[in-house]
Design an enzyme around this catalytic site. Sequence first.
Site, mmCIF file in Angstrom:
data_model
loop_
_atom_site.group_PDB
_atom_site.id
_atom_site.type_symbol
_atom_site.label_atom_id
_atom_site.label_comp_id
_atom_site.label_asym_id
_atom_site.label_seq_id
_atom_site.Cartn_x
_atom_site.Cartn_y
_atom_site.Cartn_z
ATOM 1 N N ARG A 244 0.234 -0.478 -2.183
ATOM 2 C CA ARG A 244 1.038 -0.234 -0.988
ATOM 3 C C ARG A 244 0.968 -1.476 -0.104
ATOM 4 O O ARG A 244 -0.101 -2.071 0.069
ATOM 5 C CB ARG A 244 0.523 0.982 -0.201
ATOM 6 N N GLU A 273 9.641 -2.224 3.888
ATOM 7 C CA GLU A 273 10.481 -2.303 2.691
ATOM 8 C C GLU A 273 11.907 -1.876 3.014
ATOM 9 O O GLU A 273 12.094 -0.809 3.587
ATOM 10 C CB GLU A 273 9.889 -1.405 1.589
ATOM 11 N N HIS A 292 9.693 -2.866 -5.115
ATOM 12 C CA HIS A 292 8.970 -1.607 -5.347
ATOM 13 C C HIS A 292 9.559 -0.917 -6.586
ATOM 14 O O HIS A 292 9.858 0.284 -6.569
ATOM 15 C CB HIS A 292 9.056 -0.685 -4.127
HETATM 16 N N1 LIG Z 1 4.179 0.305 -7.105
HETATM 17 C C1 LIG Z 1 4.432 1.544 -7.488
HETATM 18 O O1 LIG Z 1 5.524 1.857 -7.937
HETATM 19 C C2 LIG Z 1 3.363 2.589 -7.394
HETATM 20 C C3 LIG Z 1 3.490 3.763 -8.131
HETATM 21 C C4 LIG Z 1 2.480 4.711 -8.063
HETATM 22 C C5 LIG Z 1 1.374 4.493 -7.253
HETATM 23 N N2 LIG Z 1 1.304 3.359 -6.514
HETATM 24 C C6 LIG Z 1 0.149 3.115 -5.644
HETATM 25 O O2 LIG Z 1 -0.910 2.645 -6.458
HETATM 26 C C7 LIG Z 1 -2.150 2.944 -5.824
HETATM 27 C C8 LIG Z 1 -3.083 3.606 -6.818
HETATM 28 O O3 LIG Z 1 -2.554 4.843 -7.256
HETATM 29 P P1 LIG Z 1 -3.473 5.807 -8.130
HETATM 30 O O4 LIG Z 1 -2.552 6.798 -8.765
HETATM 31 O O5 LIG Z 1 -4.389 5.015 -8.972
HETATM 32 O O6 LIG Z 1 -4.288 6.541 -6.972
HETATM 33 P P2 LIG Z 1 -5.764 7.137 -7.042
HETATM 34 O O7 LIG Z 1 -5.883 8.016 -5.854
HETATM 35 O O8 LIG Z 1 -6.050 7.712 -8.382
HETATM 36 O O9 LIG Z 1 -6.685 5.857 -6.868
HETATM 37 C C9 LIG Z 1 -6.836 5.218 -5.651
HETATM 38 C C10 LIG Z 1 -8.224 4.622 -5.625
HETATM 39 O O10 LIG Z 1 -8.392 3.940 -4.371
HETATM 40 C C11 LIG Z 1 -9.767 4.055 -4.068
HETATM 41 N N3 LIG Z 1 -10.107 3.715 -2.693
HETATM 42 C C12 LIG Z 1 -10.024 4.489 -1.580
HETATM 43 N N4 LIG Z 1 -10.528 3.822 -0.516
HETATM 44 C C13 LIG Z 1 -10.916 2.603 -0.977
HETATM 45 C C14 LIG Z 1 -11.520 1.471 -0.364
HETATM 46 N N5 LIG Z 1 -11.834 1.461 0.936
HETATM 47 N N6 LIG Z 1 -11.765 0.386 -1.113
HETATM 48 C C15 LIG Z 1 -11.472 0.376 -2.440
HETATM 49 N N7 LIG Z 1 -10.924 1.435 -3.087
HETATM 50 C C16 LIG Z 1 -10.653 2.522 -2.362
HETATM 51 C C17 LIG Z 1 -10.064 5.525 -4.393
HETATM 52 O O11 LIG Z 1 -11.464 5.733 -4.507
HETATM 53 C C18 LIG Z 1 -9.328 5.697 -5.699
HETATM 54 O O12 LIG Z 1 -10.175 5.449 -6.812
HETATM 55 C C19 LIG Z 1 -1.811 3.810 -4.615
HETATM 56 O O13 LIG Z 1 -1.778 3.006 -3.459
HETATM 57 C C20 LIG Z 1 -0.426 4.306 -4.923
HETATM 58 O O14 LIG Z 1 0.291 4.637 -3.759
HETATM 59 C C21 LIG Z 1 2.261 2.394 -6.585
#
Ligand SMILES: NC(=O)c1ccc[n+]([C@@H]2O[C@H](COP(=O)([O-])OP(=O)(O)OC[C@H]3O[C@@H](n4cnc5c(N)ncnc54)[C@H](O)[C@@H]3O)[C@@H](O)[C@H]2O)c1
Length: 345
Positions: A244, A273, A292
């Site tokens: 994000r 965005e 995105h």
């Molecule tokens: N670009 C895209 O199209 C797209 C698509 C899907 C998801 N995403 C984004 O990708 C990211 C990951 O998604 P996900 O499905 O793996 O989510 P998820 O919830 O499974 O994983 C997120 C991770 O972030 C960690 N986290 C929380 N606070 C933290 C901190 N202070 N420092 C380090 N790590 C921390 C959590 O412990 C968790 O393991 C999210 O931000 C999501 O919005 C982007």
Amino acid sequence: MAETFRVGLTRDFLTAEGRIGWGEIGLEALTSARGLSWDFIDADEPEVPARVAAAYDALIVLAPTVSAATLQEADRLRLVARFGVGYDNVDVPSCTDAGVLLTITPDGVRRPVAVAALTMMLALMHRVRDKDLLVRTGRWHDKLDYQGTSPRGRVLGLLGWGNIGREISSISAPLGMRQLAADPYADPAAAAAAGVGLCDVDRLFSEADVIVVTCALTAETHHLVDAERLARMKPTAYLVNIARGPIVDQKALTAALAERRIAGAALDVFESEPPAEDDGLLGLDNVLLAPHAAAWTDELALGNGTSAIRAVLDVAAGRVPAHVVNPEALNHPKLSPLKSRSIDE
Ligand SMILES: NC(=O)c1ccc[n+]([C@@H]2O[C@H](COP(=O)([O-])OP(=O)(O)OC[C@H]3O[C@@H](n4cnc5c(N)ncnc54)[C@H](O)[C@@H]3O)[C@@H](O)[C@H]2O)c1
């Protein structure tokens, strides 16, 4: 005779020409299900209207908001299946109060987003953008000035080791990189089993040759990548943000790139965005950009659709679906007939 289970898809799945903009999302499974009917809701509004929510048992939602107002007459609604993993458009406490389960599709995004991150990382390391330009601008013989960086033996730093971070670890393992991850909530045993070293954020930024941002956006992670952390990076290191935009201080990153204090970056997400037309990032040659949509593939569309539709079919069959955001909603009398799944994938 049991009443038909009605499923509504928000209208933003359709293009102006009436096609499904995402392509194949697995709707056949809804069409062939017995005792179930589906259609696109008749409202094309930023918020799902209450009269629409009142008419369905389940909604599959792309961008429109599901608010407290949406749910005020939703006596038959039992499921909001969000197509994707972000759910900032859904009022979760109101869903819970109304006895409506909210599901997301982490199994749909996991692989395509991880592959997109890897694609961006390798494109940076192999300088794909530069080399494309050399050919187009008649500078073929300048190629020796554009040597790439091999991943083998280099350090991959994952900022966040959740659903997508773990998948990046697993699919990039054959590249022979040493892997570090900074995630205070990661399971140390799982990380050790995957050969991933857990460390703090500062060490990640100092040691990694490529940092992939893959954490959740929370109050704690807002601008987690700031000027100070960027200053810790090696001048040869790359940053990829697939998570994000606001996790990275974009102004600080733009300065670091413009002054060539780091080698480059790839961004699928931005603080706002789309970025403004005069955003300084857009004029830089050491940043690779995507709207995105780096992960927007046929696999993502079908994976999200299959996952959301599976949740619908589970609820229609009286089962608790997988990937529920608000399991506390199961205490609502409306949902008491739902039985726990025997197998949870
Ligand atoms: N670009 C895209 O199209 C797209 C698509 C899907 C998801 N995403 C984004 O990708 C990211 C990951 O998604 P996900 O499905 O793996 O989510 P998820 O919830 O499974 O994983 C997120 C991770 O972030 C960690 N986290 C929380 N606070 C933290 C901190 N202070 N420092 C380090 N790590 C921390 C959590 O412990 C968790 O393991 C999210 O931000 C999501 O919005 C982007």
